[in-house]
Scaffold this active site. Sequence first.
Site, PDB file in Angstrom:
ATOM      1  N   SER A   1      33.855  14.379 -40.867  1.00  0.00           N
ATOM      2  CA  SER A   1      32.952  15.012 -41.827  1.00  0.00           C
ATOM      3  C   SER A   1      31.603  14.309 -41.735  1.00  0.00           C
ATOM      4  O   SER A   1      31.510  13.139 -41.328  1.00  0.00           O
ATOM      5  CB  SER A   1      33.497  14.893 -43.249  1.00  0.00           C
TER       6      SER A   1
ATOM      7  N   LYS B   1      27.166  11.638 -22.257  1.00  0.00           N
ATOM      8  CA  LYS B   1      26.323  12.546 -23.039  1.00  0.00           C
ATOM      9  C   LYS B   1      25.122  12.950 -22.196  1.00  0.00           C
ATOM     10  O   LYS B   1      24.618  12.149 -21.399  1.00  0.00           O
ATOM     11  CB  LYS B   1      25.866  11.822 -24.309  1.00  0.00           C
TER      12      LYS B   1
ATOM     13  N   HIS C   1      21.339  15.641 -22.296  1.00  0.00           N
ATOM     14  CA  HIS C   1      20.489  16.716 -22.817  1.00  0.00           C
ATOM     15  C   HIS C   1      19.867  17.506 -21.662  1.00  0.00           C
ATOM     16  O   HIS C   1      18.982  18.339 -21.886  1.00  0.00           O
ATOM     17  CB  HIS C   1      19.377  16.139 -23.688  1.00  0.00           C
TER      18      HIS C   1
ATOM     19  N   ARG D   1      20.420  12.726 -40.739  1.00  0.00           N
ATOM     20  CA  ARG D   1      19.530  12.996 -41.871  1.00  0.00           C
ATOM     21  C   ARG D   1      20.221  13.799 -42.971  1.00  0.00           C
ATOM     22  O   ARG D   1      20.522  13.284 -44.038  1.00  0.00           O
ATOM     23  CB  ARG D   1      18.275  13.723 -41.360  1.00  0.00           C
ATOM     24  N   LYS D   2      20.465  15.083 -42.730  1.00  0.00           N
ATOM     25  CA  LYS D   2      21.088  15.938 -43.742  1.00  0.00           C
ATOM     26  C   LYS D   2      22.391  16.571 -43.254  1.00  0.00           C
ATOM     27  O   LYS D   2      23.310  16.778 -44.028  1.00  0.00           O
ATOM     28  CB  LYS D   2      20.129  17.046 -44.182  1.00  0.00           C
ATOM     29  N   GLY D   3      22.431  16.928 -41.977  1.00  0.00           N
ATOM     30  CA  GLY D   3      23.643  17.524 -41.434  1.00  0.00           C
ATOM     31  C   GLY D   3      24.027  18.830 -42.083  1.00  0.00           C
ATOM     32  O   GLY D   3      25.210  19.127 -42.253  1.00  0.00           O
TER      33      GLY D   3
ATOM     34  N   THR E   1      26.031  14.369 -31.583  1.00  0.00           N
ATOM     35  CA  THR E   1      26.793  13.241 -32.119  1.00  0.00           C
ATOM     36  C   THR E   1      28.098  13.711 -32.735  1.00  0.00           C
ATOM     37  O   THR E   1      29.158  13.089 -32.554  1.00  0.00           O
ATOM     38  CB  THR E   1      25.949  12.487 -33.163  1.00  0.00           C
TER      39      THR E   1
ATOM     40  N   SER F   1      15.097  19.582 -37.328  1.00  0.00           N
ATOM     41  CA  SER F   1      15.717  18.289 -37.094  1.00  0.00           C
ATOM     42  C   SER F   1      14.993  17.515 -35.986  1.00  0.00           C
ATOM     43  O   SER F   1      14.784  16.293 -36.089  1.00  0.00           O
ATOM     44  CB  SER F   1      17.189  18.474 -36.722  1.00  0.00           C
TER      45      SER F   1
END
Length: 314
Positions: free
Chosen positions: A252, A132, A134, A283-285, A76, A164
């Site tokens: 960011s 995109k 995978h 979530r947290k990055g 992302t 993750s």
Amino acid sequence: MSTEPATPPEEITIPEEWHSLPSDPNYKFPGYCTFKYRGATMSSTHLQWGVMQQLEQFRGRSSDIIVASFPKSGTTWLQEIVWRVTHHQSMAGEKGPKTCLEYRFPLLEMQSQEKLMEMASWADMTDQRFIKTHLHYHMLPESVKTSEAKVLYVHRDVRDVCVSFYHFSRMINVHKYRGTFADFRDSFMRDALMFCPYREHVKGYLEHSDTVLCLTYEQMHQDRGSVVRKVADFLGVSLSDADVDDIVKNTSFEVMKANPDTNFRQWEDSGMVSGTEEGTFMRKGMVGDWRNYFTEEESEAFLKWRNEEVASLE
């Protein structure tokens, strides 16, 4: 853990080249199962929706830009950087393009999502296509490689990927994973998770770094400005220092998590994910969250496994 092959839904006809893998009772979504196809682990959804047959219809274009990764490796983040690099003139100072990332970058291996989400098919797109994926490198349509399409790949510390991916698999409702992290980590190492084997995934793209721009999640954390410039150079885009600063500011983690165009909160509205203790899609990055899940001994063993030489799946 069951060693019996999964029994897929009755409506699925299993082609000869798809091989059922052992079932995992930790997945609570009815009918979820996995298969080995061309050396990669794919899900029952990929089989049921005829993903590989659809890919046979894909025709690469020289103007295509494809962002590839193993899941939860920074996809992302890189997508938004690519989009802003290529649209910097029209987006200067803007927080977002007013269209969610999922619509700007359709998923190559899930063409059927366009019908479900009323999205334009990549086959019907007339403007420059941003896509995109995978998929492993060797599974990309041959026309991607012969059309001079631009492919960018992002990878990440494997320990953070595993953490993750674990939380993502617990959150997304087509998985509903309910095993422990230790269970998930062991499945990761056995190549039993969707899009595994991980090591071969990374190797496949790195082996083609002469034509694929390979970046890391850690680079995007440490010096996003240099990553923006590398992306721009690779895509043949000219950026001023002010352009770079604007892109860095608006990509960011904090800005993207608050931006409805990039935070995938629409997945909660659609019921694709559940807002649980796992948190949100973003979530947290952070770099190094693995320290909250691995002991020193487990980390050492996991890295030893990661660094073992593996064969190419080409």
